[in-house]
Design an enzyme around this catalytic site. Structure first.
Site, PDB file in Angstrom:
ATOM      1  N   HIS A 138       0.807  -1.235  -0.003  1.00 50.65           N
ATOM      2  CA  HIS A 138       0.013  -0.033  -0.028  1.00 50.65           C
ATOM      3  C   HIS A 138       0.754   1.201   0.085  1.00 50.65           C
ATOM      4  O   HIS A 138       1.539   1.515   0.892  1.00 50.65           O
ATOM      5  CB  HIS A 138      -0.948  -0.095   1.514  1.00 50.65           C
ATOM      6  N   HIS A 147      -0.544  10.705  -2.353  1.00 44.07           N
ATOM      7  CA  HIS A 147      -1.826  10.229  -2.106  1.00 44.07           C
ATOM      8  C   HIS A 147      -2.736  11.587  -1.958  1.00 44.07           C
ATOM      9  O   HIS A 147      -3.857  11.610  -2.249  1.00 44.07           O
ATOM     10  CB  HIS A 147      -1.832   9.642  -0.595  1.00 44.07           C
TER      11      HIS A 147
HETATM   12  O1  G3P Z   1      -6.788   1.441  -2.625  1.00 41.93           O
HETATM   13  C1  G3P Z   1      -6.700   1.108  -1.312  1.00 41.93           C
HETATM   14  C2  G3P Z   1      -6.608   2.351  -0.276  1.00 41.93           C
HETATM   15  O2  G3P Z   1      -5.316   2.847  -0.859  1.00 41.93           O
HETATM   16  C3  G3P Z   1      -7.503   3.433  -0.382  1.00 41.93           C
HETATM   17  O3  G3P Z   1      -7.462   4.330   0.462  1.00 41.93           O
HETATM   18  O4  G3P Z   1      -6.893   6.526   1.276  1.00 41.93           O
HETATM   19  O5  G3P Z   1      -5.114   4.899   1.223  1.00 41.93           O
HETATM   20  O6  G3P Z   1      -5.940   5.818  -0.723  1.00 41.93           O
HETATM   21  P1  G3P Z   1      -6.410   5.362   0.783  1.00 41.93           P
HETATM   22 CA    CA Z   2      -4.857   4.485  -2.534  1.00 41.08          CA
END
Ligand code: G3P
Ligand code: CA
Length: 250
Positions: free
Chosen positions: A6, A48
């Site tokens: 992630h 992000h």
């Molecule tokens: O794609 C899963 C996750 O990344 C979504 O939430 O806020 O971490 O982009 P965020």
């Molecule tokens: Ca994400």
């Protein structure tokens, strides 16, 4: 079960940077999840938040900086022990590198807060330029962005990303709109959701799965993949379970 890092290996390295992506690869991840936004001069960059404040040494909206200006920011500011300086990567830089690996990339189109003009098309053009069509999954909380993506390129795999509330009949929904994957929050995951998705041939990748207990539950539900901040730890844990099972210990 596939392991997606992630924002790269974001628990130990500066999120959404080339360092975090390369470390995730070294940690035997199957894939990388990353977020894309557009600069003032229309370049696709990996970050992000809509603002640069949380992850860099400056403040302001990503779309108020040109690429040249953004490149001067330090995206490693929260990890001085890892690096004194690292840049926000462009999506193109990432593709140049990832093309040399066997990684799958989950590209999240960040079009939920600011609807960037042509982010979908510009992102797809780069994917096509590097022949990565078969190695990406495009996701977004803004499902109109997925529909738009499909208009430009019907080959790409799409994933409906949803917030913690979940979506009761996600399988039906994804099938109806041509999304191959459903990306729910772990908080909303349950047996009924998986069963309903299975019924419609929709695979699940769940975010953000960080503990052994959460991994166990995802394995129990036989989900396709987890999106985790701890790819190395997840790989080691899953390998240890496999070893135990081969030895007949579980
Ligand atoms: O794609 C899963 C996750 O990344 C979504 O939430 O806020 O971490 O982009 P965020
Ligand atoms: Ca994400």
């Amino acid at each position: 079960m596939k392991i997606f890092a992630h924002r790269g290996y974001s628990s130990l390295y500066p999120e959404n940077t080339m360092i975090a992506f390369k470390k995730a690869y070294e940690a035997s991840s199957d894939g990388i999840e990353l977020d894309v936004q557009l600069t003032k001069d229309g370049e696709v960059v990996i970050i992000h938040d809509e603002e640069v404040d949380r992850t860099t040494d400056k403040s302001g909206l990503v779309c108020e900086f040109t690429l040249k200006e953004l490149k001067e920011l330090n995206a490693g500011i929260k990890f001085p022990n890892i690096t004194p300086f690292t840049q926000i990567p462009t999506f193109e830089e990432y593709c140049q590198w990832v093309k040399t690996t066997n990684l799958i990339t989950n590209v999240e189109l960040k079009t939920g807060v600011i609807y960037y003009q042509e982010l979908e098309k510009k992102t797809i053009d780069i994917i096509v330029k590097y022949n990565l069509e078969k190695k990406v999954i495009i996701s977004s909380f803004n499902h109109l962005s997925l529909i738009d993506t499909a208009k430009y390129n019907q080959e790409l795999l799409l994933a409906a990303l949803v917030e913690h509330t979940g979506l009761k009949n996600a399988g039906y929904y994804c099938k109806k709109f041509g999304f191959s994957f459903f990306h729910p929050s772990y908080k909303s995951l349950n047996h009924e959701m998986v069963e309903e998705c299975n019924k419609h041939g929709i695979q699940l990748n769940v975010w953000t799965v960080n503990t052994q207990e959460e991994i166990d539950y995802c394995r129990l539900l036989k989900i396709n993949g987890i999106i985790t901040n701890f790819p190395k730890e997840a790989r080691e844990y899953i390998n240890s379970l496999k070893e135990k099972s081969e030895l007949g210990l579980v």
